[in-house]
Design an enzyme around this catalytic site. Structure first.
Site, mmCIF file in Angstrom:
data_model
loop_
_atom_site.group_PDB
_atom_site.id
_atom_site.type_symbol
_atom_site.label_atom_id
_atom_site.label_comp_id
_atom_site.label_asym_id
_atom_site.label_seq_id
_atom_site.Cartn_x
_atom_site.Cartn_y
_atom_site.Cartn_z
ATOM 1 N N CYS A 49 -0.086 2.561 -8.009
ATOM 2 C CA CYS A 49 1.213 2.726 -7.349
ATOM 3 C C CYS A 49 1.908 4.011 -7.764
ATOM 4 O O CYS A 49 2.654 4.596 -7.000
ATOM 5 C CB CYS A 49 2.091 1.516 -7.609
ATOM 6 S SG CYS A 49 2.186 1.061 -9.335
ATOM 7 N N GLU B 92 8.391 -4.170 -6.483
ATOM 8 C CA GLU B 92 7.745 -2.898 -6.857
ATOM 9 C C GLU B 92 6.773 -2.578 -5.738
ATOM 10 O O GLU B 92 5.761 -3.239 -5.574
ATOM 11 C CB GLU B 92 7.033 -3.056 -8.201
ATOM 12 C CG GLU B 92 6.822 -1.730 -8.930
ATOM 13 C CD GLU B 92 5.526 -1.021 -8.588
ATOM 14 O OE1 GLU B 92 5.295 -0.740 -7.382
ATOM 15 O OE2 GLU B 92 4.757 -0.753 -9.519
ATOM 16 N N GLY C 6 3.488 -4.983 -4.565
ATOM 17 C CA GLY C 6 2.559 -4.847 -3.444
ATOM 18 C C GLY C 6 3.055 -3.788 -2.491
ATOM 19 O O GLY C 6 3.758 -2.844 -2.885
ATOM 20 N N GLY C 7 2.707 -3.930 -1.226
ATOM 21 C CA GLY C 7 3.026 -2.911 -0.242
ATOM 22 C C GLY C 7 4.451 -3.016 0.307
ATOM 23 O O GLY C 7 5.082 -4.076 0.248
ATOM 24 N N GLU D 130 -5.419 -12.444 -3.030
ATOM 25 C CA GLU D 130 -6.564 -13.274 -2.630
ATOM 26 C C GLU D 130 -7.895 -12.577 -2.894
ATOM 27 O O GLU D 130 -8.942 -13.209 -2.931
ATOM 28 C CB GLU D 130 -6.451 -13.653 -1.148
ATOM 29 C CG GLU D 130 -6.336 -12.497 -0.158
ATOM 30 C CD GLU D 130 -4.893 -12.041 0.055
ATOM 31 O OE1 GLU D 130 -4.107 -12.018 -0.923
ATOM 32 O OE2 GLU D 130 -4.551 -11.695 1.196
ATOM 33 N N GLU E 269 2.024 5.825 1.929
ATOM 34 C CA GLU E 269 1.144 5.595 0.782
ATOM 35 C C GLU E 269 -0.253 5.274 1.300
ATOM 36 O O GLU E 269 -0.488 4.175 1.803
ATOM 37 C CB GLU E 269 1.698 4.426 -0.030
ATOM 38 C CG GLU E 269 1.044 4.271 -1.379
ATOM 39 C CD GLU E 269 1.510 3.029 -2.101
ATOM 40 O OE1 GLU E 269 1.597 1.962 -1.482
ATOM 41 O OE2 GLU E 269 1.766 3.117 -3.312
ATOM 42 N N THR F 4 5.066 -5.665 3.155
ATOM 43 C CA THR F 4 5.153 -7.034 2.631
ATOM 44 C C THR F 4 6.451 -7.223 1.846
ATOM 45 O O THR F 4 7.085 -8.281 1.924
ATOM 46 C CB THR F 4 3.930 -7.335 1.737
ATOM 47 O OG1 THR F 4 2.752 -7.019 2.467
ATOM 48 C CG2 THR F 4 3.887 -8.795 1.339
ATOM 49 N N GLY F 5 6.845 -6.204 1.115
ATOM 50 C CA GLY F 5 8.094 -6.281 0.361
ATOM 51 C C GLY F 5 9.292 -6.545 1.258
ATOM 52 O O GLY F 5 10.171 -7.360 0.935
ATOM 53 N N LYS G 135 0.980 -16.304 -7.542
ATOM 54 C CA LYS G 135 -0.031 -16.140 -6.495
ATOM 55 C C LYS G 135 -0.598 -14.730 -6.607
ATOM 56 O O LYS G 135 0.013 -13.747 -6.195
ATOM 57 C CB LYS G 135 0.535 -16.353 -5.083
ATOM 58 C CG LYS G 135 -0.622 -16.655 -4.122
ATOM 59 C CD LYS G 135 -0.415 -16.158 -2.721
ATOM 60 C CE LYS G 135 -0.522 -14.689 -2.533
ATOM 61 N NZ LYS G 135 -1.876 -14.108 -2.703
HETATM 62 O O1 TXE Z 1 -0.762 -5.425 0.029
HETATM 63 P P1 TXE Z 1 0.159 -6.685 0.181
HETATM 64 P P2 TXE Z 1 -2.160 -5.060 0.692
HETATM 65 C C1 TXE Z 1 0.268 -0.920 -1.037
HETATM 66 C C2 TXE Z 1 -0.800 0.090 -0.706
HETATM 67 C C3 TXE Z 1 -1.705 -0.698 0.173
HETATM 68 C C4 TXE Z 1 -0.715 -1.545 0.924
HETATM 69 C C5 TXE Z 1 -1.274 -2.781 1.557
HETATM 70 O O2 TXE Z 1 -0.241 1.151 0.015
HETATM 71 O O3 TXE Z 1 -2.454 0.113 1.021
HETATM 72 O O4 TXE Z 1 0.230 -1.906 -0.036
HETATM 73 O O5 TXE Z 1 -2.065 -3.489 0.614
HETATM 74 C C6 TXE Z 1 0.669 -11.015 -0.962
HETATM 75 N N1 TXE Z 1 4.396 -13.437 1.615
HETATM 76 N N2 TXE Z 1 0.065 -1.530 -2.336
HETATM 77 O O6 TXE Z 1 -2.210 -5.473 2.125
HETATM 78 O O7 TXE Z 1 -0.012 -7.349 1.491
HETATM 79 C C7 TXE Z 1 -0.814 -10.753 -0.968
HETATM 80 O O8 TXE Z 1 -1.526 -11.953 -0.780
HETATM 81 C C8 TXE Z 1 4.060 -13.512 0.321
HETATM 82 C C9 TXE Z 1 0.881 -1.023 -3.400
HETATM 83 O O9 TXE Z 1 -3.228 -5.570 -0.169
HETATM 84 O O10 TXE Z 1 1.512 -6.211 -0.164
HETATM 85 C C10 TXE Z 1 -0.979 -10.149 -2.356
HETATM 86 O O11 TXE Z 1 -0.968 -11.177 -3.332
HETATM 87 N N3 TXE Z 1 3.044 -12.813 -0.225
HETATM 88 C C11 TXE Z 1 0.775 -1.803 -4.609
HETATM 89 C C12 TXE Z 1 0.288 -9.298 -2.491
HETATM 90 O O12 TXE Z 1 1.204 -9.835 -1.542
HETATM 91 C C13 TXE Z 1 2.341 -12.005 0.576
HETATM 92 C C14 TXE Z 1 -0.405 -2.586 -4.901
HETATM 93 C C15 TXE Z 1 0.104 -7.812 -2.200
HETATM 94 O O13 TXE Z 1 -0.430 -7.666 -0.925
HETATM 95 C C16 TXE Z 1 2.645 -11.894 1.954
HETATM 96 C C17 TXE Z 1 -1.136 -3.010 -3.739
HETATM 97 C C18 TXE Z 1 3.720 -12.651 2.463
HETATM 98 N N4 TXE Z 1 4.102 -12.595 3.746
HETATM 99 C C19 TXE Z 1 -0.898 -2.466 -2.511
HETATM 100 N N5 TXE Z 1 1.774 -11.006 2.499
HETATM 101 C C20 TXE Z 1 1.607 -1.454 -5.783
HETATM 102 N N6 TXE Z 1 2.931 -1.449 -5.645
HETATM 103 O O14 TXE Z 1 1.073 -1.246 -6.847
HETATM 104 C C21 TXE Z 1 0.950 -10.584 1.518
HETATM 105 N N7 TXE Z 1 1.283 -11.195 0.353
#
Ligand code: TXE
Length: 489
Positions: A283, A249, A227-228, A177, A384, A231-232, A174
């Site tokens: 990141c 990560e 991701g963030g 979006e 971040e 969410t992690g 996934k």
């Molecule tokens: O990230 P999300 P967002 C950090 C950066 C940014 C913050 C938020 O600080 O400002 O995260 O960004 C999916 N169950 N990074 O809101 O939400 C989502 O659809 C399963 C760091 O865009 O973490 C997308 O595919 N999946 C980073 C993915 O998670 C879920 C890169 C990342 O989105 C979910 C990007 C859920 N409950 C942002 N909620 C890095 N480490 O490089 C969301 N997603």
């Protein structure tokens, strides 16, 4: 053609959902794509489960799995221009940066293709008993959920897909979006390369709707997420009831430590790319500049001068050196962090606003920003912000530099700049981060592990450990001539 890929077939969302993808550089409509719901997520998991339990991929010899990854690398190279363009339209990043990414992506597939084809890892264990054959073999974990973000959409996908397939797993991907297109294109290439139906599945859609079910489903064995942090945490909790393997990560707030004896011009130059590359949406960005007291004024002045000269523009503007942020919401968040930093006592040296250029008004641009006189109590230093915002902290000596660098919940990357080799290595050893650069910033190679310490996450991507994440070690003990033990006789 519909964009969800489930069990080897392209399908529309079961509930008919769609989403408009708009280029962050100017708001133009890139495409309208299918938007999955929980039913699609469940169907994709079912297809991946079926393909793992009864399909050919997990039972394909390692050499053939490796060869398939190498074919994918060749196909990516063939279609590089199309992929790069699609990536730039979704993300708004400069075309040249997307082109670099595509080379890295092909190299990632090539690295894991060769690693897998070379075999290895399995071993005979010497038990001292010639009547026993004892072996440790590495098997695929099973069905993998791969969830990726929008900043390096296909690169982060490749870091997961290549080792997952190489190890013999099946997966549901996934992507963010906001940036789905190169994931759709990758599914086509995997099919063209000969991957059997059901081994790769793609679900597009919002995290909470289409992603969350993929992290909870009991038929999923592993979740790998980039991701963030917030969410992690959610994903780790969602995976806990069924004790899935999890790799996270979660970004960083990475210190770039510059000692007074550093090569001035090189340190300035790299400090700029450390934080302003891809508008800071990296990141491992060096968003925290830690500079030794006696160097501070001259160094910051030079950074500010060069930051003010950075030309912003869209993906196809050849004069531009940096692009827009991913969304209006993301820019709002960065603006709030800068405002909070100023309220907490940071000094604005440059930026801190949207550009006035009328040609950029339809995109989500934000000026390269330098905040001076910062400290680790400020939210703009702690959190971040993921934007083009450099915070500057001062330090007196090596001890203080290390203490400041580690005064963060994150631990993804860091850098140290000095001509003193001993000091460089001492500091590199003490900074608690998964990657530390000495007199450099940003480079990585697929042969070397990538990942975080502390709340930057756990698990490693790339390198041999990046393959091991997707494997289970199994001990097979074969008693060649069983005779009764009479333990209870
Ligand atoms: O990230 P999300 P967002 C950090 C950066 C940014 C913050 C938020 O600080 O400002 O995260 O960004 C999916 N169950 N990074 O809101 O939400 C989502 O659809 C399963 C760091 O865009 O973490 C997308 O595919 N999946 C980073 C993915 O998670 C879920 C890169 C990342 O989105 C979910 C990007 C859920 N409950 C942002 N909620 C890095 N480490 O490089 C969301 N997603």
């Amino acid at each position: 053609m519909p964009e969800l890929f489930i069990g080897g077939a392209w399908t529309a969302a079961a509930e008919g959902g769609t989403r408009e993808i708009r280029c962050p550089a100017d708001g133009t409509l890139v495409a309208t794509v299918d938007e999955a719901g929980p039913r699609d997520a469940a169907a994709a998991v079912a297809a991946a489960r079926e393909a793992f339990d009864t399909g050919p991929w997990p039972r394909t010899p390692a050499a053939e799995r490796g060869a398939l990854l190498l074919r994918v690398a060749d196909l990516l190279q063939r279609d590089k221009a199309d992929f790069a363009r699609a990536e730039s339209l979704d993300t708004g990043k400069r075309l040249v940066e997307s082109e670099y990414d595509m080379d890295d992506i092909a190299n990632c597939f090539r690295y894991f293709g060769n690693l897998v084809a070379a075999g290895g890892g399995n071993r005979i264990v010497d038990t001292g008993d010639p009547g026993v054959d004892s072996r440790v073999v590495h098997e695929p974990v099973g069905v993998c959920t791969l969830i990726t973000p929008w900043n390096y959409p296909l690169l982060q996908t490749a870091w997961k897909v290549a080792p997952a397939l190489g190890a013999g797993n099946t997966f549901v991907l996934k992507p963010s979006e906001l940036t789905p297109h190169t994931a759709v294109m990758l599914m086509r290439l995997l099919t063209e390369a000969g991957l059997p139906a059901g081994a790769a599945n793609l679900v597009l859609g919002a995290g909470a709707v289409a992603g969350a079910p993929l992290t909870e489903d009991p038929r999923v064995d592993l979740v790998s997420f980039t991701g963030g942090l917030a969410t992690g945490r959610r994903i780790m909790a969602a995976a806990a009831p069924t004790v899935k393997k999890v790799a996270l990560e979660l970004g960083g707030k990475n210190p770039n430590i510059v000692f007074a004896d550093a090569d001035f011009d090189a340190a300035v130059d790299y400090a700029l790319t450390a934080v302003f590359l891809h508008s800071g949406q990296v990141c491992s960005a060096g968003a925290r500049l830690l500079v030794q007291d006696e160097l501070h004024d001259a160094f910051v002045a030079q950074i500010v001068e060069q930051a003010q000269a950075i030309v912003l523009g869209g993906p196809f503007d050849e004069n531009a050196r940096s692009g827009p942020l991913i969304s209006a919401a993301h820019r709002d968040k960065i603006e709030a962090y800068v405002a909070a930093g100023l309220a907490e006592g940071a000094v604005l040296r440059c930026g801190g606003a949207r550009p006035e250029n009328p040609e950029l008004q339809d995109g989500f641009y934000y000026l390269p920003t330098v905040l001076d006189e910062c400290d680790t109590q400020m939210s703009v230093v702690r959190d971040e912000s993921f934007g083009p915002v450099l915070t500057v902290e001062r330090f007196r000596d090596e001890r203080e530099a290390v203490a400041l660098a580690n005064d963060t919940v994150y631990g993804l990357s860091g850098a140290v700049w000095t001509k003193d080799t001993g000091k460089a290595h001492r500091v590199a050893c003490r900074v608690r981060a998964g990657t530390v650069w000495i007199n450099d910033f940003h480079p990585y190679v697929p042969q070397a592990e990538w990942g975080g310490m502390k709340q930057s996450g756990f698990g490693r991507e790339l390198g041999p450990a990046g393959l091991a994440e997707y494997q289970e070690a199994k001990h097979v003990w074969h008693n060649l001539s069983p005779t009764p033990q009479r333990w209870f006789a």
